[in-house]
Design a protein around this motif. Structure first.
Motif, PDB file in Angstrom:
ATOM      1  N   GLU A 130       0.825  -1.213   0.000  1.00 53.04           N
ATOM      2  CA  GLU A 130       0.000   0.000   0.000  1.00 53.04           C
ATOM      3  C   GLU A 130       0.859   1.262   0.000  1.00 53.04           C
ATOM      4  O   GLU A 130       0.439   2.313  -0.436  1.00 53.04           O
ATOM      5  N   ASN A 131       2.078   1.172   0.502  1.00 52.14           N
ATOM      6  CA  ASN A 131       2.971   2.320   0.600  1.00 52.14           C
ATOM      7  C   ASN A 131       3.946   2.427  -0.559  1.00 52.14           C
ATOM      8  O   ASN A 131       4.785   3.315  -0.578  1.00 52.14           O
ATOM      9  N   GLY A 132       3.868   1.519  -1.507  1.00 52.90           N
ATOM     10  CA  GLY A 132       4.778   1.558  -2.652  1.00 52.90           C
ATOM     11  C   GLY A 132       5.245   0.161  -3.020  1.00 52.90           C
ATOM     12  O   GLY A 132       4.769  -0.839  -2.495  1.00 52.90           O
ATOM     13  N   THR A 133       6.182   0.100  -3.905  1.00 51.85           N
ATOM     14  CA  THR A 133       6.714  -1.166  -4.393  1.00 51.85           C
ATOM     15  C   THR A 133       7.544  -1.854  -3.312  1.00 51.85           C
ATOM     16  O   THR A 133       8.292  -1.202  -2.587  1.00 51.85           O
ATOM     17  N   VAL A 134       7.399  -3.160  -3.230  1.00 42.56           N
ATOM     18  CA  VAL A 134       8.145  -3.958  -2.255  1.00 42.56           C
ATOM     19  C   VAL A 134       9.047  -4.929  -3.009  1.00 42.56           C
ATOM     20  O   VAL A 134       8.596  -5.628  -3.920  1.00 42.56           O
ATOM     21  N   ARG A 135      10.308  -4.960  -2.643  1.00 40.75           N
ATOM     22  CA  ARG A 135      11.262  -5.901  -3.240  1.00 40.75           C
ATOM     23  C   ARG A 135      11.523  -7.012  -2.235  1.00 40.75           C
ATOM     24  O   ARG A 135      11.868  -6.753  -1.085  1.00 40.75           O
ATOM     25  N   ILE A 136      11.355  -8.237  -2.682  1.00 34.98           N
ATOM     26  CA  ILE A 136      11.596  -9.399  -1.839  1.00 34.98           C
ATOM     27  C   ILE A 136      12.883 -10.052  -2.325  1.00 34.98           C
ATOM     28  O   ILE A 136      12.957 -10.529  -3.456  1.00 34.98           O
ATOM     29  N   THR A 137      13.893 -10.024  -1.459  1.00 36.67           N
ATOM     30  CA  THR A 137      15.188 -10.607  -1.795  1.00 36.67           C
ATOM     31  C   THR A 137      15.176 -12.068  -1.375  1.00 36.67           C
ATOM     32  O   THR A 137      14.855 -12.398  -0.229  1.00 36.67           O
ATOM     33  N   ARG A 161      17.329 -15.791  -1.311  1.00 37.08           N
ATOM     34  CA  ARG A 161      18.678 -16.347  -1.332  1.00 37.08           C
ATOM     35  C   ARG A 161      18.928 -17.243  -2.544  1.00 37.08           C
ATOM     36  O   ARG A 161      19.973 -17.171  -3.155  1.00 37.08           O
ATOM     37  N   ASP A 162      17.961 -18.095  -2.852  1.00 36.85           N
ATOM     38  CA  ASP A 162      18.182 -19.129  -3.861  1.00 36.85           C
ATOM     39  C   ASP A 162      17.534 -18.820  -5.206  1.00 36.85           C
ATOM     40  O   ASP A 162      17.482 -19.694  -6.077  1.00 36.85           O
ATOM     41  N   ALA A 163      17.025 -17.626  -5.391  1.00 42.84           N
ATOM     42  CA  ALA A 163      16.349 -17.305  -6.648  1.00 42.84           C
ATOM     43  C   ALA A 163      16.405 -15.795  -6.872  1.00 42.84           C
ATOM     44  O   ALA A 163      16.865 -15.039  -6.020  1.00 42.84           O
ATOM     45  N   ALA A 164      15.929 -15.408  -8.007  1.00 40.10           N
ATOM     46  CA  ALA A 164      15.907 -13.981  -8.349  1.00 40.10           C
ATOM     47  C   ALA A 164      14.952 -13.238  -7.416  1.00 40.10           C
ATOM     48  O   ALA A 164      13.986 -13.808  -6.904  1.00 40.10           O
ATOM     49  N   ASP A 165      15.247 -11.971  -7.188  1.00 35.87           N
ATOM     50  CA  ASP A 165      14.387 -11.142  -6.355  1.00 35.87           C
ATOM     51  C   ASP A 165      13.000 -11.029  -6.992  1.00 35.87           C
ATOM     52  O   ASP A 165      12.848 -11.097  -8.216  1.00 35.87           O
ATOM     53  N   LEU A 166      12.004 -10.810  -6.153  1.00 38.38           N
ATOM     54  CA  LEU A 166      10.639 -10.568  -6.604  1.00 38.38           C
ATOM     55  C   LEU A 166      10.272  -9.131  -6.278  1.00 38.38           C
ATOM     56  O   LEU A 166      10.744  -8.569  -5.284  1.00 38.38           O
ATOM     57  N   VAL A 167       9.401  -8.557  -7.101  1.00 40.74           N
ATOM     58  CA  VAL A 167       8.905  -7.214  -6.852  1.00 40.74           C
ATOM     59  C   VAL A 167       7.386  -7.284  -6.807  1.00 40.74           C
ATOM     60  O   VAL A 167       6.756  -7.849  -7.697  1.00 40.74           O
ATOM     61  N   MET A 168       6.810  -6.707  -5.756  1.00 47.87           N
ATOM     62  CA  MET A 168       5.354  -6.648  -5.624  1.00 47.87           C
ATOM     63  C   MET A 168       4.926  -5.185  -5.674  1.00 47.87           C
ATOM     64  O   MET A 168       5.541  -4.325  -5.058  1.00 47.87           O
ATOM     65  N   MET A 169       3.863  -4.949  -6.447  1.00 51.71           N
ATOM     66  CA  MET A 169       3.311  -3.606  -6.522  1.00 51.71           C
ATOM     67  C   MET A 169       1.819  -3.705  -6.798  1.00 51.71           C
ATOM     68  O   MET A 169       1.336  -4.746  -7.240  1.00 51.71           O
ATOM     69  N   ARG A 170       1.120  -2.615  -6.530  1.00 49.13           N
ATOM     70  CA  ARG A 170      -0.309  -2.585  -6.814  1.00 49.13           C
ATOM     71  C   ARG A 170      -0.510  -2.607  -8.320  1.00 49.13           C
ATOM     72  O   ARG A 170       0.273  -2.021  -9.086  1.00 49.13           O
ATOM     73  N   PHE A 214      -0.323   2.394 -14.409  1.00 47.28           N
ATOM     74  CA  PHE A 214       0.100   3.782 -14.563  1.00 47.28           C
ATOM     75  C   PHE A 214       1.496   3.860 -15.173  1.00 47.28           C
ATOM     76  O   PHE A 214       1.747   4.647 -16.085  1.00 47.28           O
ATOM     77  N   LEU A 215       2.399   3.030 -14.686  1.00 43.80           N
ATOM     78  CA  LEU A 215       3.759   2.981 -15.214  1.00 43.80           C
ATOM     79  C   LEU A 215       3.748   2.576 -16.686  1.00 43.80           C
ATOM     80  O   LEU A 215       4.419   3.197 -17.520  1.00 43.80           O
ATOM     81  N   GLU A 216       2.966   1.573 -17.016  1.00 43.53           N
ATOM     82  CA  GLU A 216       2.874   1.123 -18.405  1.00 43.53           C
ATOM     83  C   GLU A 216       2.287   2.212 -19.303  1.00 43.53           C
ATOM     84  O   GLU A 216       2.738   2.411 -20.423  1.00 43.53           O
ATOM     85  N   GLU A 217       1.285   2.939 -18.804  1.00 42.65           N
ATOM     86  CA  GLU A 217       0.699   4.036 -19.566  1.00 42.65           C
ATOM     87  C   GLU A 217       1.732   5.130 -19.822  1.00 42.65           C
ATOM     88  O   GLU A 217       1.838   5.659 -20.929  1.00 42.65           O
ATOM     89  N   GLY A 218       2.497   5.473 -18.804  1.00 41.97           N
ATOM     90  CA  GLY A 218       3.531   6.500 -18.949  1.00 41.97           C
ATOM     91  C   GLY A 218       4.613   6.083 -19.922  1.00 41.97           C
ATOM     92  O   GLY A 218       5.036   6.869 -20.771  1.00 41.97           O
TER      93      GLY A 218
END
Length: 129
Positions: free
Chosen positions: A3-10, A12-21, A27-31
């Protein structure tokens, strides 16, 4: 939290994940999409932003020569920094204002300097016609 912005989940054994609304992603894609269209139009017109915008967005033809030049200058000022910074709010807002002006012209709004308008100090409720 997301709710407060994008969250990055680090992880250990795999690529990081990013969660966002989903709305933030849209909005980002539109821009990004708008910035890409504007940049492509400028490049296709060999750097003549006003000509490129008129070819890309048909409603730009509703503007006077001065308005078209002002719109092109605003887009030129905003598009490159938006793409570089990944911050599209100012670009989208300005683009939508100009698009709204074109819609008003298409609906028959008279053009003018606004000198004949009376500005009120306080808002007044009026009945819907």
């Amino acid at each position: 939290m997301v709710e407060n912005g994008t969250v990055r989940i680090t992880r250990r054994d795999a690529a990081d994940l990013v969660m966002m609304r989903a709305g933030d992603l849209e909005f980002l894609e539109e821009g990004i999409g708008l910035a890409s269209r504007i940049m492509r139009s400028a490049l296709a017109a060999k750097g003549a932003m006003a000509d490129g915008l008129k070819d890309t967005f048909a409603w730009v033809a509703l503007f006077s020569d001065g308005e078209r030049a002002q719109f092109a200058a605003e887009m030129d000022r905003l598009v490159w920094s938006a793409a570089e910074l990944g911050a599209y709010q100012a670009l989208l807002d300005e683009f939508r204002r100009w698009e709204g002006t074109a819609e008003a012209y298409a609906e028959g709004m008279p053009r003018g300097t606004g000198d004949d308008l009376t500005w009120l100090d306080e808002s007044v409720n009026v009945e819907r016609p």
